[in-house]
Design an enzyme around this catalytic site. Structure first.
Site, mmCIF file in Angstrom:
data_model
loop_
_atom_site.group_PDB
_atom_site.id
_atom_site.type_symbol
_atom_site.label_atom_id
_atom_site.label_comp_id
_atom_site.label_asym_id
_atom_site.label_seq_id
_atom_site.Cartn_x
_atom_site.Cartn_y
_atom_site.Cartn_z
ATOM 1 N N ASP A 53 55.471 -33.948 34.408
ATOM 2 C CA ASP A 53 54.141 -34.315 34.882
ATOM 3 C C ASP A 53 53.433 -33.092 35.469
ATOM 4 O OD1 ASP A 53 51.980 -35.812 35.650
ATOM 5 O OD2 ASP A 53 53.111 -37.228 36.865
ATOM 6 N N ASP A 54 52.244 -32.766 34.954
ATOM 7 C CA ASP A 54 51.402 -31.701 35.531
ATOM 8 C C ASP A 54 52.063 -30.326 35.503
ATOM 9 O OD1 ASP A 54 49.693 -33.765 36.053
ATOM 10 O OD2 ASP A 54 49.634 -33.507 38.211
ATOM 11 N N CYS A 91 47.081 -37.788 32.561
ATOM 12 C CA CYS A 91 48.399 -38.386 32.373
ATOM 13 C C CYS A 91 48.469 -39.650 31.529
ATOM 14 C CB CYS A 91 48.969 -38.674 33.749
ATOM 15 S SG CYS A 91 50.395 -39.725 33.710
ATOM 16 N N ARG A 95 50.511 -40.239 27.896
ATOM 17 C CA ARG A 95 51.695 -41.090 27.745
ATOM 18 C C ARG A 95 51.457 -42.170 26.698
ATOM 19 N NH1 ARG A 95 54.883 -39.946 32.536
ATOM 20 N NH2 ARG A 95 53.818 -38.109 33.344
ATOM 21 N N LYS A 149 58.557 -42.002 35.565
ATOM 22 C CA LYS A 149 57.156 -42.407 35.730
ATOM 23 C C LYS A 149 56.663 -43.118 34.480
ATOM 24 C CE LYS A 149 52.555 -40.336 36.051
ATOM 25 N NZ LYS A 149 51.741 -39.188 36.465
ATOM 26 N N HIS A 151 53.186 -45.324 34.422
ATOM 27 C CA HIS A 151 51.738 -45.124 34.560
ATOM 28 C C HIS A 151 50.942 -45.635 33.356
ATOM 29 C CE1 HIS A 151 48.337 -42.419 36.338
ATOM 30 N NE2 HIS A 151 48.317 -43.673 36.800
ATOM 31 N N HIS A 244 54.165 -33.641 39.596
ATOM 32 C CA HIS A 244 52.975 -34.168 40.250
ATOM 33 C C HIS A 244 53.090 -34.011 41.763
ATOM 34 C CE1 HIS A 244 49.573 -36.719 41.162
ATOM 35 N NE2 HIS A 244 49.350 -36.914 39.876
ATOM 36 N N ASP A 354 52.827 -33.586 30.179
ATOM 37 C CA ASP A 354 51.755 -34.519 29.825
ATOM 38 C C ASP A 354 50.371 -33.879 29.847
ATOM 39 O OD1 ASP A 354 51.509 -34.260 32.581
ATOM 40 O OD2 ASP A 354 51.388 -36.404 32.986
ATOM 41 N N ASN A 355 50.196 -32.820 30.628
ATOM 42 C CA ASN A 355 48.926 -32.091 30.682
ATOM 43 C C ASN A 355 49.174 -30.773 31.398
ATOM 44 O OD1 ASN A 355 48.312 -34.746 32.815
ATOM 45 N ND2 ASN A 355 48.510 -32.710 33.693
ATOM 46 N N LYS A 418 44.323 -29.036 34.402
ATOM 47 C CA LYS A 418 44.399 -30.469 34.141
ATOM 48 C C LYS A 418 43.049 -31.111 34.415
ATOM 49 C CE LYS A 418 46.204 -34.404 36.807
ATOM 50 N NZ LYS A 418 47.151 -34.751 37.891
#
Length: 781
Positions: A53-54, A91, A95, A149, A151, A244, A354-355, A418
């Site tokens: 994540d991130d 995000c 996903r 995660k 989301h 994140h 994811d980004n 992001k």
């Protein structure tokens, strides 16, 4: 012999229905009937997808980082690096696209699952005709597991009694363990889910760390399967909560990175770029993007900072690096398990993000993460930070995030972060390893520069595994995928990508790629959402988007702008999220979440979103019922929140103590409870300038009297309070860390019967609420 027809099996009977609908069969009375177990082809590979994540393009060793990632390095040495892989700017869309192969808006996720505008491309729930990768693999004989995660569930649907149609188990996973939220605490998660149920935990173990917990669960799933079935292939979707914010890490990992970043982000960024070129990710003459200077995105030169700033800012990056290291350790533990089972060579492992890296920490970083998203009428002396000892940066006490200068270093060599459609937001590392099925020639370094996109993950994995895709889901024709397989150029480095064009959009930011050209816009003015200012780049020679060619090629700008429009209509992008009026952002049935509620002592912690609806922007009153209370009865009466913001009422030594934690700053008020008290009342009066005035009253002999006051406290809004309401103890993350150290969760005894929340009038104007909620929703991706 009499023939009979067996009853049809309901289409929602998992494991029997198939994607075409019901199953029926004619058989004799003497012949037993049961469905054949689906078996994957002999020798089918396991599949592990590790999603971070991130995490920006350059944060792991194979993409230039100085951070120690030996296990990811090993994957890259034995596999492939996709240096031109793209994802979505945030995000939830990433996903949804990764798990379905559909463009994000078509999948229903034009934004993050923390809002609800109500339009098809922003429905923020997976539709019934959308097939997911685990559904396809399970239909083909795979065991399917997810940890981490998720989301992909609207926050309104995270509580008991709400639909679970977009929860992991309903979307194809045999088992799930993790967080449905967009972010979480690493030491005190606000809520964890096991399959379809909340994990009812009051207090986490002293050595708890969520990355370790998720890894333990993933390994147990693999071991359990192999003890039961030695040949069944599995799909593991490991979606880390890291990286994140808020950033928190174990002391042992942090110690390794102390003083490694004293040279600052400019030096680190250049060194990473030099490694990237040396490894063949880019040509030697490729330009690096200059430091961002646009207002709101700018990062100052490191050498312009004072000594105190440099010392504090490097501490933030030490935490970040240690967290990346902990993720690598997790990857290594999974790989070690596969090695022990003799299955590593026949497991496809994907590692990606994811980004891109984020600018959420602002220009100076923060030790109070949730306060960064409070935009509105703040007092002049109110800082979005918490003055604490720098040695606490990274600890459970603080919710830290690095300054955006480190975010740009994360995204080396690209521009922006992001949330934007420039390369810094959408170009991320991608490593794929499958030693048995994808062997490289001796002179092949494994780098692939062909364009690929997040929607290509599903068709690529299915292609490699030899798994076909059904054309129906629960009797409905399934939506056709947008992604294409990248297997051709994985096998043959000279093959061309079949993914030749791709749109991008988030929050009004736009992008369009076609055959080496990229058109992109930075959206800064909501009133001009329909008039993008386009920039044009030849990303075959300028991947960092440093030279705007729009003025030189107006015909190409017009061509790609029209292509973006056409793709936007085809993919249900409109209306753009930035143009959606505030009054239609939440559906009417959510009003029930603001109904008064009586919570009995001992009730599991109330879910975060439901809890927030009881207090957000409004007056509220908490009525506390006591039974035969005496001065010997003590403990926490009600707690809402954790270290990052919350409030708490506890009774100790015959007095009531109200603690208010304003994004990490704690104030308190207290007063003695009169003998024979039958109740307490907490009243919070909201003001239009986002404040609360608190009073605590004691009820005795039918009369109430004020025993404590706490005025002019900045309201907890946006994503705070993060942990939901607990009655009779301070569960999970502590609102008052000092009280937790003294008394633990401090459970109240039988003298506490219940508390009742009475939500009152909303006092904060709609335009201020919209401003705050926008910032908070964007932070949750």
């Amino acid at each position: 012999m009499v023939e009979r027809t067996t009853p049809t099996i309901p289409a929602d009977a998992r494991g029997y229905e198939g994607f075409g609908g019901v199953i029926g069969r004619t058989t004799s009375q003497s012949e037993p009937w049961w469905p054949d177990e689906r078996r994957a082809p002999e020798g089918a590979p396991n599949i592990v997808v590790v999603l971070i994540d991130d995490m920006g393009y350059s944060d792991i060793g194979p993409f230039g980082a100085e951070i120690d990632t030996p296990n990811i390095d090993r994957l890259a040495r034995n596999g492939f690096r996709l240096s031109n892989y793209h994802t979505t700017p945030v995000c939830s869309p990433a996903r949804a696209a990764l798990l379905t192969g559909l463009n994000p808006h078509r999948a229903g996720y034009g934004s993050v699952a923390n809002s609800d505008p109500g339009f098809p491309g922003l429905r923020l729930e997976l539709a019934d005709d959308v097939l997911t990768l685990p559904e396809i693999l399970r239909e083909s004989g795979y065991a399917t597991y997810a940890v981490g995660k998720w989301h992909l569930v609207r926050d309104a649907n995270m509580g008991p009694g709400r639909t679970r149609e977009s929860w992991p188990v309903q979307r194809g996973f045999d088992s799930y363990y993790g967080s449905l939220e967009g972010l979480n605490s690493f030491f005190y998660p606000n809520q964890l889910i096991a399959d379809n149920s909340v994990v009812d935990v009051d207090e986490y173990p002293e050595d708890y760390y969520v990355t370790d917990d998720l890894t333990d669960r993933a390994i147990r799933q693999i071991k359990s399967l192999r003890a039961q079935d030695k040949t069944k292939p599995f799909f593991l979707y490991f979606a880390h909560i890291a990286m994140h914010g808020p950033h928190q890490v174990k002391d042992a990992d942090l110690a390794k990175y102390r003083d490694r970043y004293a040279e600052g982000w400019d030096v680190i960024r250049q060194r990473r770029f030099d490694r990237q070129k040396a490894d063949g990710l880019f040509d030697p003459d490729t330009p690096i993007a200059p430091r961002n200077t646009e207002p709101g995105y700018d990062a100052p030169p490191w050498d312009d900072l004072g000594p105190d700033e440099q010392r504090r800012y490097q501490r933030y990056q030490e935490v970040y690096a240690a967290m990346v290291d902990s993720v690598d350790q997790s990857v290594g533990r999974v790989m070690d398990t596969l090695t022990e089972l003799g299955e590593l060579d026949n497991t496809i492992i994907v590692f990606t993000s994811d980004n891109g890296g984020t600018a959420e920490g602002g220009p100076v970083g923060t030790r109070s993460y949730f306060s960064q998203f409070v935009h509105g009428p703040v007092p002049p002396d109110w800082e979005r930070d918490v003055p604490h000892d720098e040695e606490l940066i990274g600890s459970p006490e603080l919710g830290v995030h690095y300054p955006r200068g480190w975010g740009q270093a994360s995204n080396t060599p690209f521009r922006f972060y992001k949330g934007q459609t420039f390369a810094g937001g959408v170009r991320v590392p991608f490593v794929l390893s499958w030693p048995r099925g994808l062997r490289r020639a001796d002179d092949d370094n494994g780098v692939r520069r062909q364009f690929s996109y997040v929607t290509d993950v599903v068709p690529t994995l299915l292609d490699l595994a030899g798994v076909d895709t059904p054309d129906r889901r629960r009797g409905r024709v399934a939506q056709e995928r947008d992604g294409v397989s990248a297997a051709d150029f994985l096998r043959d480095r000279h093959a061309e990508s079949r993914h030749t064009e791709q749109y991008a959009e988030f929050g009004g930011h736009r992008g369009f790629y076609r055959d080496g050209w990229k058109l992109v816009s930075l959206h800064t003015d909501p009133s001009a959402v329909d008039n993008p200012v386009w920039q044009l780049f030849d990303v075959t020679v300028d991947p960092a988007e440093t030279r705007d060619l729009a003025a030189d090629h107006p015909e190409k700008v017009a061509e790609l702008a029209q292509a973006w429009d056409d793709a936007a209509w085809r993919n249900t992008v409109f209306p753009l999220f930035d143009s959606v009026p505030a009054q239609i952002r939440r559906r009417p049935d959510e009003e029930r979440l603001t109904d008064p509620v009586r919570i009995l002592a001992g009730t599991p912690t109330l879910e975060r979103y439901r809890s927030s609806r009881l207090i957000a922007y409004r007056d509220f009153e908490i009525d506390i019922e006591l039974v035969d209370w005496t001065a010997q009865d003590e403990g926490v009466v009600v707690a809402h929140g954790d270290q990052q913001g919350g409030y708490l009422l506890y009774v100790e030594s015959g007095s009531a103590h109200l603690v208010f934690n304003s994004y990490g700053r704690r104030r308190s008020a207290s007063g003695p409870i009169p003998p024979g008290a039958t109740g307490l009342v907490v009243r919070a009066v909201a003001t239009p300038n986002v404040r609360w005035d608190f009073t605590v009253e004691a009820v005795a002999d039918g009369q109430s009297s004020i025993i404590a006051k706490l005025d002019d406290q900045f309201q907890l809004v946006g994503m705070a309070p993060w942990t939901g309401i607990s009655v009779g103890l301070d569960a999970r993350g502590p609102v008052d860390s000092e009280l937790r150290r003294r008394r633990g969760v401090f459970a109240f005894g039988s003298a506490l019967r219940a508390v009742t929340y009475h939500p009152g009038t909303v006092r904060v104007p709609a335009d201020v609420r919209r401003q705050i909620d926008d910032a908070a929703e964007n932070s949750a991706d």
